[in-house]
Scaffold this motif. Structure first.
Motif: not given
Lengths: 612, 440
Positions: B221-224, B364-370, B391-394, B214-216
């Motif tokens: 654009a905010a998710h990927f 630690v593996i950081p997780v950041v927004p897209p 939403g953007g890979g590793v 639903a958010k997507i």
């Protein structure tokens, strides 16, 4: 415990002017600590600030700086090392040498981060350092004693066995251009001739005693790096087993497998397997090893305490074994070991000694020098019986030893055959043939001290033992960056006071957390990279000011003109490859086509100095 | 019908064999399922269809398993060819379509089942991962058919769906993809299965998939992060640095590992090695050994014509002393980037390894927004070597080798697998994590 504003540092620099007989302590500028860390970085900066690059390396104008690091004194693996920087009497460029043992650790515990030594004493002296006082004492009675005798004599009184001694032997006193500084009797600041600099200053020894503790300001962060480092050291076969089982001599057969083991002054890389087996790390372990040992806080334990007949000592290490051995076509393990003992006792760098002897043997083989020049000594390749005698003659500069004491480059030039000297910038090449790796070749070419695998980047560590980090050996594209990154991690290890062998297991990340935890400063790996770039630039600036040019960043012609077989293929380092590697390396470093950093780059590196 | 009609060129046979093998290795086929078809113009200039034989082992095709059909007449090949030949023939008749491939794509099938009374019209599948969302253009149609194998109903439904979509699913059976080449069809099917796999994993860790969808829908654009580069065809054999034989070997080796270990779907992700003024670049990093992928040499200097992916590599090299960069779409990492600890409201900003090796190699593996800023991303890469972009890979960086940078996403996958498995068992992840790692 020091109250200096940056934890991990003692906060004091000890200044000693031997000529004026002045000893004083001054505070460590915190900006230097932040920008140069310690060890090699801090020593280089203090040295460059203090010396005239045009000085005579054996004159009173030369300066020597010895520095420790914020990790020295803590329980980080291998964190016991000190670093000396000086102008080299062998090469005329920056001398930069690193050593384990215990001396640097105790020096820091006495309350100092570095010592700057200037001038020349009128008569032999020693420096005696305790937490309460620093004194210049006469050393006439020590002059002439070897390293072991000097050490024993100085530990008989004073703080007794709790003190530590750094000293020179007769080789330093006689200004042998590759004389070493020795601590714990057998651990050497070997390369580039620091012992000769002390000899030229009439400085015989520094005895030091201290008990000051170094605190960690952020134990959790520090411990996280420490845990990671310890795990990785136990996980990697080289650090977990090889170095302890066989010492560095265990590399002999492995380096031969990758066709990198030099023979007969780098004329080829062909070794008869049975001869090699008899002089390998395995043979050393089965025939000579008494016990292994370790520097302070080192879990690797690569020291070899050995016995030959009724004589005991340390060594040989890989470099010694190959350069005094196979590269001279000598496979007599006992003879090499005894020559190694003698080098330790007389205070000689075994690597340059081996490189110089191999050069002499080739000159002899080609009849450029004869038995008339050698007072009847047979310098044929493979003649193990002359090794000990030659080492002694070098140390005391007697007969042919006086010429050998000048190093391979001067020796070969004296006999009008400079092409026989396997040196870069006058420093004898380590025991890895550069034709078997472009990366290592470029490392020798661009090492600030001349051909040194430790200052120039230890490419072999990745070419063979790199595991996931294994790099191609003949990639023109990758070699410049690979070697620059290896040089930088070497700068960081030297500036943090830790051993190069930790690099088999990990790079900067654990150190980043440990030094951040130790100091409370945020030494991210990116910041450490920038620090390494700064130190590299400063070393380059000094060398340029000392007269280095692009033409010095090269290899002996043999490596371009004469091929060896590597992996079944004929390999050399052609001149066009040298040219491209060098140009690309300069570009990578941000230097111009002559190898000079411009003012903008120096400003970026926070180095506000470059004489035109 | 002459014997020569049966003989496709050796190159075409090899391509079929390689794509078939890749389908098997990617585990989206069983030993005999699926089919591969393409248009082909023979030496006589007549356009034909090549299609795998019915019952053939796609992972190990013989030349005789590839049937040659006329597009306009029935011949012997027809009776040996796939039972779904008619479907493929109609797909291949669509404008611009040169190939069609069918595979069972189990993970996609798992997440498109429903238990509604039949017949019904199932909901389309909405990918929630960046590859699936971008490459599959937001959704994959799902249809129920009464006879889900080679039926007339399928022959009508599937080509109709594919007229408007790149991939379509027959519920409980598998997916069909149209493409310009069989390699591109493989690419699309792998991404479709990957998208299904991510959803399947999200369901396993208790994520609110429908809430996420639903958010997507509201703000994609905010998710990927930015979309992957457009897929290129007929360039897989290109190598622009033939003199660097050691590096070519390393690229091929790393690419094969990424594909075979499912670190990133077929021909996704990117790898590069930096030189002085240029970099060597694999824009289809996940490369089976047999198929390969292009190996480019491009200037390091930014160029306005660079796609976003290439520009990212260049920017990372400009920001540090890195020697190698890798970008992979690790499904397990994408999943854990959405993980919210029980009792917490926000997805975690880090993945903390709970296994022995992972916790020492990657504390630690950081997780950041897209939409993470490049400077922030490169700063984290300096300190942590590998970063998960939700939403953007590793992204991973190395200071020495391709092998080194390959290790990062490979380890991340394993680290995530351990965490998910622990969660499935009902273990308290917070208790398994080193406490200090939460504060770094």
């Amino acid at each position: 415990m020091s109250s200096y504003r940056i934890p991990g540092y003692s906060g004091k620099i000890l200044e000693v002017d031997l000529g004026r007989e002045i000893v004083r302590a001054r505070p460590l500028d915190p900006a230097l600590a932040e920008d140069y860390l310690g060890g090699r970085g801090l020593a280089t900066r203090l040295f460059v600030d203090a010396v005239d690059p045009a000085c005579d390396p054996l004159g009173e104008g030369n300066v020597m700086v010895l520095a420790t690091s914020p990790l020295v004194g803590m329980n980080a693996p291998t964190s016991c090392r000190g670093h000396v920087v000086f102008k080299s009497p062998l090469t005329g460029v920056i001398g930069s040498s690193n050593c384990g043992g215990t001396w640097a650790n105790v020096f820091k515990a006495a309350g100092y981060d570095a010592i700057v030594i200037r001038g020349k004493a009128r008569t032999p002296v020693m420096i005696d350092i305790t937490p309460d006082r620093v004194e210049l004492l006469p050393a006439d009675s020590l002059w002439g004693l070897d390293v072991h005798e000097t050490t024993d004599r100085l530990l008989e009184d004073g703080a007794g066995k709790r003190a530590r001694v750094l000293c020179i032997g007769p080789a330093g006193e006689h200004l042998v251009r590759f004389a070493a500084l020795m601590n714990d009797k057998n651990r050497a600041y070997g390369r580039s001739g620091p012992g000769a600099v002390w000899g030229s200053k009439n400085l015989k020894a520094i005895r030091v005693f201290g008990q000051e503790k170094t605190r960690v300001v952020d134990p959790e962060r520090y411990q996280s790096g420490l845990d990671q480092a310890r795990f990785l050291l136990r996980a990697v076969p080289t650090t977990k087993r090889l170095l302890n089982d066989m010492g560095t001599a265990g590399l002999v057969r492995l380096i031969n497998v990758i066709d990198m083991l030099p023979h007969r002054n780098f004329q080829d890389n062909l070794h008869r397997q049975d001869r090699l087996d008899g002089a390998s790390g395995e043979a050393l372990r089965s025939r000579l090893l008494v016990r292994s040992g370790a520097c302070m806080r080192c879990p690797l334990g690569c020291q070899r305490h050995t016995r030959v007949g009724d004589r005991t000592g340390e060594g040989p290490e890989y470099e010694t074994l190959v350069l005094l051995g196979m590269n001279c076509d000598v496979y007599d393990l006992e003879a090499v070991t005894l020559a190694n003992y003698q080098c330790n006792e007389l205070g000689i760098d075994t690597m340059s000694c081996g490189g110089t002897l191999a050069c002499a043997m080739e000159l002899f083989e080609r009849r450029y020098i004869t038995e008339q020049d050698t007072e009847g000594l047979d310098l044929s390749f493979g003649n193990a019986s002359v090794l000990e005698e030659l080492v002694r003659r070098i140390a005391f500069r007697t007969g042919i030893g006086d010429q050998l004491a000048e190093g391979a480059a001067r020796l070969a030039a004296r006999y009008h055959h400079p092409e026989v000297a396997m040196t870069v910038k006058g420093l004898e090449i380590p025991a890895y043939d550069p034709r078997a790796s472009y990366t290592q070749a470029l490392g020798y070419m661009t090492s600030p001290t001349g051909a040194c695998h430790l200052r120039g980047g230890y490419a072999v560590s990745l070419a063979f033992f790199g595991g996931a980090r294994e790099i191609p050996r003949f990639s023109l594209l990758q070699s410049p960056i690979a070697i620059r990154n290896l040089q930088n991690i070497g700068i960081l290890q030297d500036s943090l006071g830790v051993c190069r062998f930790t690099g088999y297991a990990y790079s900067a990340e654990p150190w980043s957390r440990m030094v951040s935890g130790a100091t409370g400063l945020d030494f991210s790996t990116h910041r450490l990279e920038q620090t390494a770039d700064r130190i590299a630039a400063l070393e380059r600036v000094f060398n340029l000011e000392a007269g280095v040019t692009r033409d010095d960043d090269t290899l002996p012609a043999r490596f371009s003109d004469e091929s060896i077989v590597v992996g079944g293929k004929e390999r050399c380092v052609p001149k066009d490859v040298i040219e491209r590697l060098r140009s690309d390396y300069y570009e990578l470093q941000g230097w111009d086509s002559e190898g000079r950093p411009d003012r903008a780059l120096l400003h970026k590196r926070k180095i506000e100095r470059l004489r035109s | 019908m002459t014997g020569s009609k049966w003989k496709a060129s050796e190159e075409v046979v090899r391509r079929f064999q390689h794509v078939g093998r890749a389908l098997l290795l990617h585990d989206i086929e069983d030993s005999h399922s699926g089919n591969i078809a393409m248009r082909w113009t023979g030496e006589d200039g007549e356009e034909k269809i090549l299609i795998t034989a019915t019952g053939s082992q796609k992972g190990d095709l013989y030349p005789s398993d590839i049937c040659l059909l006329s597009t306009s007449e029935t011949d012997f090949g027809y009776y040996k060819a796939s039972s779904e030949t008619d479907i493929h023939a109609r797909i291949l008749a669509l404008d611009g379509v040169g190939a069609s491939v069918h595979a069972h794509t189990k993970d996609l099938v798992f997440v498109t089942f429903d238990d509604a009374p039949k017949p019904n019209q199932p909901a389309p599948f909405i990918p929630v991962d960046p590859l699936g969302y971008h490459v599959l253009e937001g959704q994959v149609p799902v249809d129920w058919v009464a006879v889900p194998s080679g039926s007339r109903e399928m022959t009508e439904t599937i080509p109709r769906r594919l007229a408007d979509h790149r991939v379509t699913v027959i519920q409980g059976h598998g997916a069909f993809a149209k493409a310009r080449t069989i390699e591109e069809a493989l690419y699309r099917l792998c991404i479709a299965n990957h998208a299904g796999y991510v959803v399947r994993l999200l369901l396993k860790i208790g994520a609110d998939v429908e809430g996420l969808r639903a958010k997507i829908r509201e703000a994609p654009a905010a998710h990927f992060a930015y979309p992957p580069p457009d897929y290129t065809v007929n360039d897989d054999a290109i190598c622009e640095f033939p003199e660097e034989d050691e590096l070519i070997r390393e690229f091929r080796r790393a690419g094969a590992r990424i594909f075979e270990s499912r670190i990133s779907p077929f021909h996704t992700g990117t790898l590069s090695v930096r030189g002085i003024s240029s970099m060597l670049y694999a824009p289809k990093a996940s490369m089976p050994r047999e198929i390969g992928g292009p190996l480019r040499q491009v200037p390091l200097k930014p160029d306005g014509a660079d796609d976003r992916e290439l520009a990212m590599h260049k920017a990372m090299y400009a920001a540090g002393n890195f020697q190698t960069v890798a970008h992979c779409y690790v499904p397990e990492a994408e999943t854990l980037a959405h993980f919210t600890h029980p009792g917490e409201t926000e997805a975690s900003d880090r993945v903390i390894a709970i296994d022995a090796e992972g916790s020492f190699l990657y504390p630690v593996i950081p997780v950041v927004p897209p939409g993470v800023e490049l400077e922030t991303l490169t700063g984290l890469l300096h300190d942590y070597k590998v970063v998960i972009v939700r939403g953007g890979g590793v992204w991973g960086v190395g200071h020495q080798s391709l092998s080194e940078v390959l290790h990062h996403p490979s380890s991340v996958r394993e680290i995530c697998q351990y965490r998910m498995a622990a969660f499935e068992r009902g273990l308290d992840l917070r208790k398994l994590e080193p406490a200090k790692a939460r504060r770094w």
